[in-house]
Each structure stands twice: as C-alpha cells, then as structure tokens.
Design an enzyme around this catalytic site. Structure first.
Site, PDB file in Angstrom:
ATOM      1  N   ASP A 131     -38.578 -13.243 -76.129  1.00  0.00           N
ATOM      2  CA  ASP A 131     -39.734 -12.519 -75.591  1.00  0.00           C
ATOM      3  C   ASP A 131     -39.340 -11.294 -74.762  1.00  0.00           C
ATOM      4  OD1 ASP A 131     -38.771 -14.266 -73.734  1.00  0.00           O
ATOM      5  OD2 ASP A 131     -40.727 -14.897 -72.978  1.00  0.00           O
TER       6      ASP A 131
ATOM      7  N   ARG B  59     -26.014 -47.734 -67.113  1.00  0.00           N
ATOM      8  CA  ARG B  59     -26.342 -46.582 -66.269  1.00  0.00           C
ATOM      9  C   ARG B  59     -27.593 -45.852 -66.750  1.00  0.00           C
ATOM     10  NH1 ARG B  59     -20.270 -44.148 -66.498  1.00  0.00           N
ATOM     11  NH2 ARG B  59     -19.477 -45.093 -64.578  1.00  0.00           N
TER      12      ARG B  59
ATOM     13  N   VAL C 228     -23.584 -25.139 -74.707  1.00  0.00           N
ATOM     14  CA  VAL C 228     -23.244 -25.898 -75.926  1.00  0.00           C
ATOM     15  C   VAL C 228     -24.446 -25.862 -76.893  1.00  0.00           C
ATOM     16  CG1 VAL C 228     -22.815 -28.250 -76.775  1.00  0.00           C
ATOM     17  CG2 VAL C 228     -21.579 -27.396 -74.789  1.00  0.00           C
TER      18      VAL C 228
ATOM     19  N   ARG D 223     -25.772 -40.912 -63.797  1.00  0.00           N
ATOM     20  CA  ARG D 223     -24.907 -39.752 -64.035  1.00  0.00           C
ATOM     21  C   ARG D 223     -25.755 -38.597 -64.564  1.00  0.00           C
ATOM     22  NH1 ARG D 223     -21.760 -42.571 -61.724  1.00  0.00           N
ATOM     23  NH2 ARG D 223     -19.657 -43.175 -62.364  1.00  0.00           N
TER      24      ARG D 223
ATOM     25  N   ASP E  81     -35.253 -21.403 -76.994  1.00  0.00           N
ATOM     26  CA  ASP E  81     -36.382 -21.920 -76.211  1.00  0.00           C
ATOM     27  C   ASP E  81     -37.643 -22.089 -77.061  1.00  0.00           C
ATOM     28  OD1 ASP E  81     -34.693 -21.791 -74.059  1.00  0.00           O
ATOM     29  OD2 ASP E  81     -35.585 -19.997 -73.182  1.00  0.00           O
TER      30      ASP E  81
ATOM     31  N   THR F  47     -34.975 -17.456 -80.372  1.00  0.00           N
ATOM     32  CA  THR F  47     -34.610 -18.011 -79.072  1.00  0.00           C
ATOM     33  C   THR F  47     -34.583 -19.518 -79.201  1.00  0.00           C
ATOM     34  OG1 THR F  47     -35.324 -18.529 -76.810  1.00  0.00           O
ATOM     35  CG2 THR F  47     -37.037 -17.734 -78.277  1.00  0.00           C
TER      36      THR F  47
ATOM     37  N   ARG G  56     -26.297 -23.508 -77.537  1.00  0.00           N
ATOM     38  CA  ARG G  56     -26.416 -22.226 -78.247  1.00  0.00           C
ATOM     39  C   ARG G  56     -25.209 -21.972 -79.143  1.00  0.00           C
ATOM     40  NH1 ARG G  56     -28.438 -18.631 -73.438  1.00  0.00           N
ATOM     41  NH2 ARG G  56     -26.601 -17.416 -73.982  1.00  0.00           N
TER      42      ARG G  56
ATOM     43  N   GLY H 296     -30.167 -13.937 -75.046  1.00  0.00           N
ATOM     44  CA  GLY H 296     -29.208 -15.029 -75.255  1.00  0.00           C
ATOM     45  C   GLY H 296     -28.924 -15.221 -76.738  1.00  0.00           C
TER      46      GLY H 296
ATOM     47  N   ARG I  47     -28.418  -8.487 -71.998  1.00  0.00           N
ATOM     48  CA  ARG I  47     -29.776  -8.574 -71.452  1.00  0.00           C
ATOM     49  C   ARG I  47     -30.213  -7.218 -70.892  1.00  0.00           C
ATOM     50  NH1 ARG I  47     -31.536 -13.750 -71.849  1.00  0.00           N
ATOM     51  NH2 ARG I  47     -29.972 -15.409 -71.779  1.00  0.00           N
TER      52      ARG I  47
ATOM     53  N   MET J  35     -31.639 -26.654 -71.788  1.00  0.00           N
ATOM     54  CA  MET J  35     -32.194 -25.334 -71.472  1.00  0.00           C
ATOM     55  C   MET J  35     -33.715 -25.351 -71.684  1.00  0.00           C
ATOM     56  SD  MET J  35     -29.466 -22.475 -72.659  1.00  0.00           S
ATOM     57  CE  MET J  35     -27.978 -22.175 -71.713  1.00  0.00           C
ATOM     58  N   GLY J  36     -34.349 -24.331 -71.189  1.00  0.00           N
ATOM     59  CA  GLY J  36     -35.814 -24.242 -71.280  1.00  0.00           C
ATOM     60  C   GLY J  36     -36.345 -23.804 -69.935  1.00  0.00           C
ATOM     61  N   ARG J  37     -36.484 -22.484 -69.806  1.00  0.00           N
ATOM     62  CA  ARG J  37     -36.882 -21.903 -68.519  1.00  0.00           C
ATOM     63  C   ARG J  37     -38.358 -22.137 -68.225  1.00  0.00           C
ATOM     64  NH1 ARG J  37     -35.138 -17.976 -65.506  1.00  0.00           N
ATOM     65  NH2 ARG J  37     -33.272 -17.726 -66.760  1.00  0.00           N
TER      66      ARG J  37
ATOM     67  N   ASP K 178     -40.118 -20.139 -77.548  1.00  0.00           N
ATOM     68  CA  ASP K 178     -41.333 -19.864 -76.770  1.00  0.00           C
ATOM     69  C   ASP K 178     -41.931 -18.477 -77.017  1.00  0.00           C
ATOM     70  OD1 ASP K 178     -39.326 -18.439 -75.554  1.00  0.00           O
ATOM     71  OD2 ASP K 178     -39.742 -19.128 -73.528  1.00  0.00           O
TER      72      ASP K 178
HETATM   73  O1  F6P Z   1     -32.125 -17.281 -73.966  1.00  0.00           O
HETATM   74  C1  F6P Z   1     -32.834 -18.238 -73.297  1.00  0.00           C
HETATM   75  C2  F6P Z   1     -31.912 -19.128 -72.537  1.00  0.00           C
HETATM   76  O2  F6P Z   1     -31.194 -19.911 -73.429  1.00  0.00           O
HETATM   77  C3  F6P Z   1     -32.640 -19.948 -71.472  1.00  0.00           C
HETATM   78  O3  F6P Z   1     -33.066 -21.200 -71.904  1.00  0.00           O
HETATM   79  C4  F6P Z   1     -31.625 -20.032 -70.368  1.00  0.00           C
HETATM   80  O4  F6P Z   1     -32.295 -20.132 -69.127  1.00  0.00           O
HETATM   81  C5  F6P Z   1     -30.894 -18.751 -70.479  1.00  0.00           C
HETATM   82  O5  F6P Z   1     -30.971 -18.354 -71.813  1.00  0.00           O
HETATM   83  C6  F6P Z   1     -29.447 -18.798 -70.064  1.00  0.00           C
HETATM   84  O6  F6P Z   1     -28.956 -17.500 -70.114  1.00  0.00           O
HETATM   85  P1  F6P Z   1     -27.476 -17.002 -69.967  1.00  0.00           P
HETATM   86  O7  F6P Z   1     -26.887 -16.943 -71.330  1.00  0.00           O
HETATM   87  O8  F6P Z   1     -27.613 -15.646 -69.389  1.00  0.00           O
HETATM   88  O9  F6P Z   1     -26.735 -17.974 -69.103  1.00  0.00           O
END
Ligand code: F6P
Length: 342
Positions: A103, A162, A274, A267, A127, A125, A276, A11, A72, A169-171, A129
């Site tokens: 990673d 509300r 955004v 909501r 993330d 990244t 990234r 990413g 990827r 993000m953050g897998r 991580d």
């Molecule tokens: O690169 C990591 C990441 O930003 C993750 O947090 C997220 O799950 C993923 O990329 C999203 O990837 P893509 O750009 O393929 O939608």
C-alpha cells in the site's frame, strides 16, 4: 509505446522475481524494451536503471528476494520527487512504469499517476492488506511458512508441556496470523484489528490444560495489542519515510504475562523475516506471473492509473486510487472461525 520500466518497492516477498520475469517476457512478446529500476522509487529519483532482457531474468522464477533490490524510499517525501521521477522517465524514454508494491509503494504510485506518470500497479505484500485485490503476491508463501513453523513447534510444545507464543508479521491487518493460525492449528490467534483481553487468553489456556492438553500454541500478529494499551509494541520508534515505526516484541511480552498469570512455562518465538524468505509457492508464482503479464497488457493498451488485481479467479484492472483506502483488514468471519478452536 516502445519502452517500459519495472520497480519493486517496500518489504520484499517471494514472488517478486516471478512478477519481474513475467513483465519482461510479456513485454518482449509485445516488442517492448524493459528497464529495471533499482531499489524501488529510489532508482527512479536518481536515475538508476538497468536493461532487462531474457538473459537477466533467466532462472529467477523460484528465487525469493528481488533482482532489482527494494527500498522504502517515498518519492513524495523526497524534495522535488515527482519531477525527478518524471525526468528519469523522460531521459530514459520510458513510456510506462510497472510498480510492484504494497500500500505504501502503490499509494505513491496513485499520487504520481495523478501528476501525469503512466503507471500500473501490481499488489504484493505478505500482509495481504491492499484494497482492491483478493490476494497479494507473497501472502500465500508467508502463510505456508507460518503453517510449517507451527507444525514444527507443536511437538516441542507438547514434549515440554509448554505454551509457545508465535509472533508473526502484520502491522495493521491480521491476515497472516489468521490464515497461518488456521492452517497450523493454533489454539489462540490475536490480530491487530481486535484488541485482546489477556484474562480471556489465559482463561482459554487454563481450560485447555484442565482438559488434559498440557501444551498450547498462541499466534500473535506483531501489531496486536491488549485492550486499553497505549499503542503497539515497537522495536524501534524511529519511523520510515512512510511514517511506520518498526514493530516487534508483543510475542515476548505476552509470553511473560501468560507465564506470570498461569504459572505455565511459556516460550516466545518471533518468525520475523523468515516469513519473507525462501522460494515462492506455486500459488504465488502463478499469481505473480498473471499479474506481471496483465500489467504490461494494461500499459500497452494505454490504460495507466490502474492496479491489476485478483478478484475471485479472474485478473482484473481496478483504479489505482483504491489502494488509498488504507489497509484492508482481515475478514471478520475468517477471524471468527479461529475462535472455534479457542
Ligand atoms: O512489508 C510489510 C512488512 O512485512 C510488515 O508486516 C512488517 O511490519 C514490515 O514489513 C517489516 O519491515 P522491515 O523489512 O523494514 O523490517
């Protein structure tokens, strides 16, 4: 050593261009030629490269994205991948490679390095991580974007009384949710590392409402899940070449659940890509510049098989194998701090 190459994989994040620029400038200073590899490992497998000199990198420091493109593509999932990567290196006279990635990209770099490819890794990244470094390029910019989004969402949440659930993000790691949530004053932060109890989240929101605060912001990482859930919420079950499904949707699901249980209008906002985008922060520009230059220094000194990393205030080289320890999860103390504001 005469010629090196540089690629960006996985990413994209703001700061990649700053790193590419630093690689080219430091290499030029050392009398080395640079080739850019297009679209991550894909370019190395199919011999898609472009010469990079001063003109190609002029003006890219503040630009998000990557002038080289990214993908990827997993070179170890491709047929004959390591041999094809080595063949491109040999055909183009590339003596060493700078691989800028997270990673997945760096894990592949570690494996290729064991198969004889002269490669130095640079961690990026959003993330944050990657094991072996205190910070990855792109994280600081993402966190600032989350903070700004929370600053914008607070007044509208307050005006309409509300709850707003913000999915970030953050897998596997909750760094962005935790640091972004702390910086933006979130009332509840939910991360992949700690399964949450929806009852507890709602009880927290009810206490806040009873105390006269008729609005709330909940930050949830895309990889977070309630205790006992079968798995993470996916947008697209099909996996990429590294085995990852596309996550997304937990924010909307949680918002529905909060509204159902508390009858409080809720909501959901998913910040998505955004986070990234945009120009890198000063921190990311300087980190990328230091890491890019250090990577060239390592290659020039004949020290391949390492990743350049931030440890404390210093840039150091650590074994590339460190990245294979799996995702570096959020600092539990930092996450615990978010609970002070629950
Ligand atoms: O690169 C990591 C990441 O930003 C993750 O947090 C997220 O799950 C993923 O990329 C999203 O990837 P893509 O750009 O393929 O939608």
């Amino acid at each position: 050593m005469k010629r090196i190459a540089v690629l960006t994989g996985g990413g994209d994040v703001p700061g990649l261009n700053a790193a590419i620029r630093a690689v080219v400038r430091r290499a030029t200073e050392r009398g080395l030629d640079v080739l850019g590899v297009r679209d991550g490992w894909r370019g190395l497998l199919v011999d898609d490269t472009v010469p990079l000199a001063r003109a190609e990198i002029s003006g890219i420091l503040p630009r998000g994205g990557t002038i080289l493109g990214t993908s990827r593509t997993n070179p170890l999932a491709a047929e004959d991948g390591p041999r094809r990567a080595r063949a491109t290196m040999a055909a183009r006279g590339i003596d060493g490679l700078v691989a800028i990635g997270g990673d997945d990209t760096l894990g592949a770099a570690a494996r290729l390095s064991r198969e004889g490819l002269a490669v130095v890794g640079v961690p990026k990244t959003m993330d944050n991580d990657v094991h072996g470094t205190d910070a990855c390029i792109g994280f600081d910019t993402a966190v600032n974007t989350v903070m700004e989004a929370l600053d914008r969402l607070h007044p509208t949440a307050e005006a309409h009384h509300r709850v707003i659930v913000v999915e970030v993000m953050g897998r596997d790691a909750g760094w962005v949710a935790t640091v972004g949530g702390l910086a933006g004053g979130a009332d509840v932060v939910l991360v992949p590392e700690v399964p949450y109890e929806v009852e507890e989240v709602c009880a927290r929101l009810e206490r806040r409402r009873a105390a006269g605060r008729a609005f709330a912001i909940v930050v949830v990482a895309e990889g977070a899940a309630p205790r006992g859930a079968a798995g993470q919420v996916v947008q697209e079950a099909e996996v990429d070449e590294y085995g990852h499904a596309r996550l997304g949707g937990i924010g909307a699901a949680l918002a529905r659940e909060i509204q159902r249980r508390t009858e409080w209008e809720t909501r959901a906002v998913a910040l998505g890509h955004v986070q990234r985008g945009g120009a890198p922060t000063a921190f990311d520009r300087v980190l990328a510049t230091r890491l890019g230059a250090a990577a060239v220094d390592e290659l020039a000194a004949g020290r391949a098989g390492v990743m350049v990393a931030l440890r404390g205030a210093a840039i150091v080289a650590v074994p590339l194998d460190e990245v294979q320890r799996g995702p570096r999860t959020v600092d539990p103390e930092l996450y615990a701090l978010t609970r002070t504001f629950w």
